[in-house]
Scaffold this active site. Structure first.
Site, mmCIF file in Angstrom:
data_model
loop_
_atom_site.group_PDB
_atom_site.id
_atom_site.type_symbol
_atom_site.label_atom_id
_atom_site.label_comp_id
_atom_site.label_asym_id
_atom_site.label_seq_id
_atom_site.Cartn_x
_atom_site.Cartn_y
_atom_site.Cartn_z
ATOM 1 N N GLY A 27 0.817 -1.207 0.000
ATOM 2 C CA GLY A 27 0.000 0.000 0.000
ATOM 3 C C GLY A 27 0.851 1.257 0.000
ATOM 4 O O GLY A 27 2.027 1.217 -0.336
ATOM 5 N N HIS A 48 4.236 1.885 -8.156
ATOM 6 C CA HIS A 48 3.257 0.801 -8.093
ATOM 7 C C HIS A 48 2.298 0.882 -9.287
ATOM 8 O O HIS A 48 1.919 -0.144 -9.863
ATOM 9 C CB HIS A 48 2.449 0.884 -6.798
ATOM 10 N N GLN A 69 15.031 -8.298 -3.479
ATOM 11 C CA GLN A 69 13.734 -8.952 -3.310
ATOM 12 C C GLN A 69 13.316 -9.659 -4.596
ATOM 13 O O GLN A 69 12.881 -10.819 -4.580
ATOM 14 C CB GLN A 69 12.686 -7.908 -2.912
ATOM 15 N N SER A 77 7.514 4.523 -0.716
ATOM 16 C CA SER A 77 6.536 4.918 0.305
ATOM 17 C C SER A 77 7.237 5.545 1.491
ATOM 18 O O SER A 77 6.627 6.278 2.269
ATOM 19 C CB SER A 77 5.744 3.691 0.760
ATOM 20 N N ARG A 78 8.533 5.254 1.667
ATOM 21 C CA ARG A 78 9.272 5.778 2.814
ATOM 22 C C ARG A 78 9.823 7.187 2.559
ATOM 23 O O ARG A 78 10.319 7.807 3.496
ATOM 24 C CB ARG A 78 10.400 4.819 3.202
HETATM 25 P P1 AMP Z 1 6.212 -1.922 -1.635
HETATM 26 O O1 AMP Z 1 4.760 -1.940 -1.415
HETATM 27 O O2 AMP Z 1 6.740 -0.505 -1.787
HETATM 28 O O3 AMP Z 1 7.007 -2.743 -0.693
HETATM 29 O O4 AMP Z 1 6.493 -2.552 -3.043
HETATM 30 C C1 AMP Z 1 5.555 -3.238 -3.821
HETATM 31 C C2 AMP Z 1 6.156 -3.445 -5.183
HETATM 32 O O5 AMP Z 1 6.342 -2.185 -5.812
HETATM 33 C C3 AMP Z 1 7.537 -4.121 -5.137
HETATM 34 O O6 AMP Z 1 7.628 -5.049 -6.205
HETATM 35 C C4 AMP Z 1 8.460 -2.962 -5.322
HETATM 36 O O7 AMP Z 1 9.707 -3.330 -5.904
HETATM 37 C C5 AMP Z 1 7.675 -2.088 -6.268
HETATM 38 N N1 AMP Z 1 8.145 -0.706 -6.240
HETATM 39 C C6 AMP Z 1 8.316 0.081 -5.141
HETATM 40 N N2 AMP Z 1 8.836 1.269 -5.502
HETATM 41 C C7 AMP Z 1 9.009 1.238 -6.848
HETATM 42 C C8 AMP Z 1 9.523 2.162 -7.818
HETATM 43 N N3 AMP Z 1 9.964 3.359 -7.472
HETATM 44 N N4 AMP Z 1 9.548 1.766 -9.106
HETATM 45 C C9 AMP Z 1 9.117 0.537 -9.469
HETATM 46 N N5 AMP Z 1 8.611 -0.374 -8.617
HETATM 47 C C10 AMP Z 1 8.567 -0.032 -7.319
#
Ligand code: AMP
Length: 284
Positions: free
Chosen positions: A33, A39, A155, A188-189
């Site tokens: 989220g 995302h 990851q 998100s951070r």
């Molecule tokens: P998260 O919810 O942020 O832990 O990540 C969910 C998915 O979104 C993971 O597969 C992340 O690698 C991807 N994600 C997060 N930030 C980015 C970004 N800036 N560009 C592309 N994918 C992202």
């Protein structure tokens, strides 16, 4: 129509089964989220590649350490829903922790070795939590395609290996990192950053780009590349470097010479925010 939000495993299974009955392939985007344009790019890629797109929104407690930001992690389901509407998701799965981890859960999934570097040592148990929840979500959603971001390089590498090692019938797609115009990878951070830290943060990407330039212009000594990357990141005002590494891009093992595809990866604290980023290094 607003994207439906389902909270139980049974409802998701029924919705996916209904989509399959009418011949749709299933694309899946797992998230925690607080969704942003990174995302959204994953949801759009899923939309382009599959007939039915499921997004999960679950702040997974098992991938946070005791001193990490689980309680503070942003929860913005209404805005997440709007982003999913816009990007073309068909369904959001937003379970409770009790739905995902009923009392008595004992089984976890661990991918050896690949979790022993980069974020692994700094975040004990993190990748076990990620693998366990991702495999559970795969069994709940049963997607044909699953989409991950290159921003979380380790990851994505670990999930790919888990899928291969455990014969999970899903094709893993890794999509490019989406960045702010100044190069900062969306995260998100990033909302934890003060204005000064936000102004300094694009230095992370510049340091990675400088490493790539050195590699492209002939640098081959990985220790020297790592030292220069570390120095560049350490020079960012207010930064505390967790790691700055150049590793074999597939095995995530140390290299002496840059004689194969490699990834430059960094983790850095800016205040309370721990930011990660990476760049693949071309050769020649
Ligand atoms: P998260 O919810 O942020 O832990 O990540 C969910 C998915 O979104 C993971 O597969 C992340 O690698 C991807 N994600 C997060 N930030 C980015 C970004 N800036 N560009 C592309 N994918 C992202």
């Amino acid at each position: 129509m607003p994207t439906p939000v389902l909270t139980t495993i049974a409802e998701v299974r029924a919705a996916v089964a209904a989509a399959r009955r009418v011949g749709r392939t299933v694309g899946f985007v797992p998230t925690m989220g607080a969704l942003h344009a990174g995302h959204a790019a994953l949801v759009r890629a899923a939309r382009a590649g599959a007939g039915f797109v499921v997004v999960s929104v679950f702040v997974n407690p098992t991938q946070f350490g005791p001193a990490e930001d689980f309680a503070a992690y942003p929860r913005t389901l209404e805005a997440d829903r709007a982003l999913c509407d816009e990007a073309g998701a068909d369904l959001i799965f937003a379970p409770t922790a009790a739905e995902m981890y009923p009392a008595g859960s004992l089984t976890t999934v661990e991918v050896a070795e690949l979790d022993g570097v980069l974020c692994g040592p700094a975040r004990p148990g993190h990748f076990r939590g990620v693998c366990t929840v991702v495999l559970k979500l795969f069994h709940i959603v049963s997607p044909d395609l699953a989409f991950f971001g290159a921003k979380d390089y380790q990851q994505a590498t670990i999930v790919r290996r888990m899928v291969r090692d455990l014969n999970v019938p899903v094709a893993v797609r890794v999509e490019p990192t989406v960045r702010e115009p100044d190069g900062l990878a969306l995260s998100s951070r990033n909302r934890y950053l003060t204005p000064d830290q936000r102004a300094a943060a694009p230095g992370i990407y510049r340091a990675l780009q400088a490493t790539r330039t050195r590699a492209r212009t002939g640098a081959r000594d990985v220790a020297a590349l790592e030292a220069a990357l570390h120095a560049d990141v350490a020079a960012i005002p207010g930064a505390r470097v967790d790691y700055a590494r150049v590793l074999d891009a597939d095995a995530l093992r140390p290299l002496t010479l840059l004689d194969r595809p490699a990834v430059a990866a960094v983790a850095v604290f800016l205040g309370t925010a721990r930011l990660i980023d990476n760049l693949l290094l071309g050769m020649g």
